[in-house]
Design a protein around this motif. Sequence first.
Motif, PDB file in Angstrom:
ATOM      1  N   ASN A  27       0.802  -1.224   0.000  1.00  0.00           N
ATOM      2  CA  ASN A  27       0.000   0.000   0.000  1.00  0.00           C
ATOM      3  C   ASN A  27       0.836   1.275   0.000  1.00  0.00           C
ATOM      4  N   LEU A  28       2.160   1.142  -0.049  1.00  0.00           N
ATOM      5  CA  LEU A  28       3.013   2.323   0.040  1.00  0.00           C
ATOM      6  C   LEU A  28       2.813   3.282  -1.132  1.00  0.00           C
ATOM      7  N   HIS A  29       2.453   2.752  -2.296  1.00  0.00           N
ATOM      8  CA  HIS A  29       2.251   3.657  -3.440  1.00  0.00           C
ATOM      9  C   HIS A  29       1.105   4.626  -3.173  1.00  0.00           C
ATOM     10  N   ARG A  30       0.103   4.192  -2.408  1.00  0.00           N
ATOM     11  CA  ARG A  30      -1.000   5.091  -2.055  1.00  0.00           C
ATOM     12  C   ARG A  30      -0.614   5.995  -0.888  1.00  0.00           C
ATOM     13  N   VAL A  31       0.005   5.423   0.122  1.00  0.00           N
ATOM     14  CA  VAL A  31       0.368   6.186   1.319  1.00  0.00           C
ATOM     15  C   VAL A  31       1.387   7.276   0.994  1.00  0.00           C
ATOM     16  N   LEU A  32       2.360   6.948   0.144  1.00  0.00           N
ATOM     17  CA  LEU A  32       3.450   7.888  -0.165  1.00  0.00           C
ATOM     18  C   LEU A  32       3.308   8.534  -1.543  1.00  0.00           C
ATOM     19  N   ASN A  33       2.172   8.301  -2.191  1.00  0.00           N
ATOM     20  CA  ASN A  33       1.850   8.971  -3.448  1.00  0.00           C
ATOM     21  C   ASN A  33       2.956   8.804  -4.494  1.00  0.00           C
ATOM     22  N   ARG A  34       3.203   7.544  -4.849  1.00  0.00           N
ATOM     23  CA  ARG A  34       4.224   7.262  -5.865  1.00  0.00           C
ATOM     24  C   ARG A  34       3.770   6.081  -6.721  1.00  0.00           C
ATOM     25  N   PRO A  35       4.467   5.812  -7.832  1.00  0.00           N
ATOM     26  CA  PRO A  35       4.068   4.684  -8.684  1.00  0.00           C
ATOM     27  C   PRO A  35       4.154   3.351  -7.932  1.00  0.00           C
ATOM     28  N   GLU A  36       3.378   2.384  -8.384  1.00  0.00           N
ATOM     29  CA  GLU A  36       3.462   1.044  -7.805  1.00  0.00           C
ATOM     30  C   GLU A  36       4.822   0.431  -8.109  1.00  0.00           C
ATOM     31  N   ALA A  37       5.345  -0.352  -7.181  1.00  0.00           N
ATOM     32  CA  ALA A  37       6.623  -1.044  -7.381  1.00  0.00           C
ATOM     33  C   ALA A  37       6.367  -2.291  -8.216  1.00  0.00           C
ATOM     34  N   ARG A  38       6.905  -2.301  -9.434  1.00  0.00           N
ATOM     35  CA  ARG A  38       6.698  -3.422 -10.347  1.00  0.00           C
ATOM     36  C   ARG A  38       7.970  -3.688 -11.131  1.00  0.00           C
ATOM     37  N   PHE A  39       8.119  -4.952 -11.539  1.00  0.00           N
ATOM     38  CA  PHE A  39       9.279  -5.378 -12.311  1.00  0.00           C
ATOM     39  C   PHE A  39       8.856  -5.812 -13.704  1.00  0.00           C
ATOM     40  N   TYR A  40       9.686  -5.462 -14.669  1.00  0.00           N
ATOM     41  CA  TYR A  40       9.425  -5.902 -16.046  1.00  0.00           C
ATOM     42  C   TYR A  40       9.998  -7.292 -16.258  1.00  0.00           C
ATOM     43  N   THR A  41       9.235  -8.184 -16.870  1.00  0.00           N
ATOM     44  CA  THR A  41       9.716  -9.494 -17.306  1.00  0.00           C
ATOM     45  C   THR A  41       9.256  -9.676 -18.746  1.00  0.00           C
ATOM     46  N   PRO A  42       9.841 -10.608 -19.478  1.00  0.00           N
ATOM     47  CA  PRO A  42       9.367 -10.847 -20.850  1.00  0.00           C
ATOM     48  C   PRO A  42       7.875 -11.180 -20.923  1.00  0.00           C
ATOM     49  N   ALA A  43       7.319 -11.698 -19.841  1.00  0.00           N
ATOM     50  CA  ALA A  43       5.891 -12.033 -19.824  1.00  0.00           C
ATOM     51  C   ALA A  43       5.018 -10.851 -19.399  1.00  0.00           C
ATOM     52  N   GLY A  59      14.781  -7.192  -6.341  1.00  0.00           N
ATOM     53  CA  GLY A  59      15.364  -6.547  -7.506  1.00  0.00           C
ATOM     54  C   GLY A  59      16.859  -6.705  -7.593  1.00  0.00           C
ATOM     55  N   ASP A  60      17.367  -6.643  -8.829  1.00  0.00           N
ATOM     56  CA  ASP A  60      18.808  -6.661  -9.074  1.00  0.00           C
ATOM     57  C   ASP A  60      19.389  -5.274  -8.858  1.00  0.00           C
ATOM     58  N   PHE A  61      20.657  -5.237  -8.570  1.00  0.00           N
ATOM     59  CA  PHE A  61      21.357  -3.965  -8.390  1.00  0.00           C
ATOM     60  C   PHE A  61      21.195  -3.082  -9.623  1.00  0.00           C
ATOM     61  N   PHE A  62      21.242  -3.671 -10.794  1.00  0.00           N
ATOM     62  CA  PHE A  62      21.118  -2.925 -12.046  1.00  0.00           C
ATOM     63  C   PHE A  62      19.986  -3.532 -12.865  1.00  0.00           C
ATOM     64  N   ASP A  63      18.908  -2.776 -13.048  1.00  0.00           N
ATOM     65  CA  ASP A  63      17.769  -3.256 -13.825  1.00  0.00           C
ATOM     66  C   ASP A  63      17.107  -2.076 -14.538  1.00  0.00           C
ATOM     67  N   PRO A  64      17.686  -1.628 -15.647  1.00  0.00           N
ATOM     68  CA  PRO A  64      17.145  -0.446 -16.332  1.00  0.00           C
ATOM     69  C   PRO A  64      15.758  -0.656 -16.921  1.00  0.00           C
ATOM     70  N   LEU A  65      15.327  -1.904 -17.065  1.00  0.00           N
ATOM     71  CA  LEU A  65      13.996  -2.169 -17.613  1.00  0.00           C
ATOM     72  C   LEU A  65      12.895  -2.063 -16.565  1.00  0.00           C
ATOM     73  N   SER A  66      13.284  -1.942 -15.306  1.00  0.00           N
ATOM     74  CA  SER A  66      12.297  -1.868 -14.218  1.00  0.00           C
ATOM     75  C   SER A  66      12.536  -0.620 -13.372  1.00  0.00           C
ATOM     76  N   PRO A  67      12.291   0.574 -13.932  1.00  0.00           N
ATOM     77  CA  PRO A  67      12.587   1.800 -13.176  1.00  0.00           C
ATOM     78  C   PRO A  67      11.751   1.977 -11.924  1.00  0.00           C
ATOM     79  N   THR A  68      10.633   1.238 -11.812  1.00  0.00           N
ATOM     80  CA  THR A  68       9.842   1.308 -10.583  1.00  0.00           C
ATOM     81  C   THR A  68       9.997   0.046  -9.743  1.00  0.00           C
ATOM     82  N   GLY A  69      11.102  -0.673  -9.925  1.00  0.00           N
ATOM     83  CA  GLY A  69      11.378  -1.840  -9.102  1.00  0.00           C
ATOM     84  C   GLY A  69      11.544  -1.464  -7.637  1.00  0.00           C
ATOM     85  N   GLU A  70      11.352  -2.434  -6.773  1.00  0.00           N
ATOM     86  CA  GLU A  70      11.428  -2.173  -5.326  1.00  0.00           C
ATOM     87  C   GLU A  70      12.773  -1.583  -4.912  1.00  0.00           C
ATOM     88  N   GLN A  71      13.861  -2.032  -5.559  1.00  0.00           N
ATOM     89  CA  GLN A  71      15.186  -1.548  -5.175  1.00  0.00           C
ATOM     90  C   GLN A  71      15.342  -0.055  -5.431  1.00  0.00           C
TER      91      GLN A  71
END
Length: 198
Positions: free
Chosen positions: A46-62, A75-87
């Motif tokens: 629920n942090l995306h609602r409480v802190l008014n930010r995008p949902e934390a999500r990861f990109y996968t081929p699926a 999340g990985d240390f480096f993941d340019p495809l997932s800019p809203t990843g938890e990390q």
Amino acid sequence: MLAVVQGAGLIDQVRVMVTAQQLRSLDASLRSFQDRYTALPGDGPNLHRVLNRPEARFYTPAGFIDLTGNGRIDGDFFDPLSPTGEQYMAWRDLRTAGFWPGDAGYIGLAAMPENLFGGVMGFAAANLGLDAVVCLTAVPGPAARALDDSLDDGAIATGTVRARIRRSEPELRNVYPAPDTTPYADAATYLVCRQWQR
């Protein structure tokens, strides 16, 4: 010339001391955030609602996936495809809540704080054989050894602080299953990872 070398060594010692304190402060910030929000930064469903930010999500081929609520900063240390990843959202959450300095508007790689050695600091679910880590890039050999001495056992391959020589460009691509086994070398530059303390 000797005075210049001594001065540079003193500056590096100060950088190591400040960085070690930053990492200890980060432990306290994570605990304080968890006490306030009953979730780790980046991970609370629920942090995306409480802190008014995008949902934390990861990109996968699926498609995009959501791993929030599992008690980890995924999340990985480096993941340019997932800019809203938890990390990356973790830094935004800490800043929004006032537990870490910096602009809370950044996402993705831009959210990673700069470290005092000219690299960055970032969360990863795992790296160098450790789970739940914060890693620093571009750390000179003497500073990497000193950080390990200050925060852990001083050995490159054991304990809660581990390191590996930076081998690829850009330096953020350093994600490895294991640390180096050879001792720290003064002429090398390292990725240093520390398991954060709950």
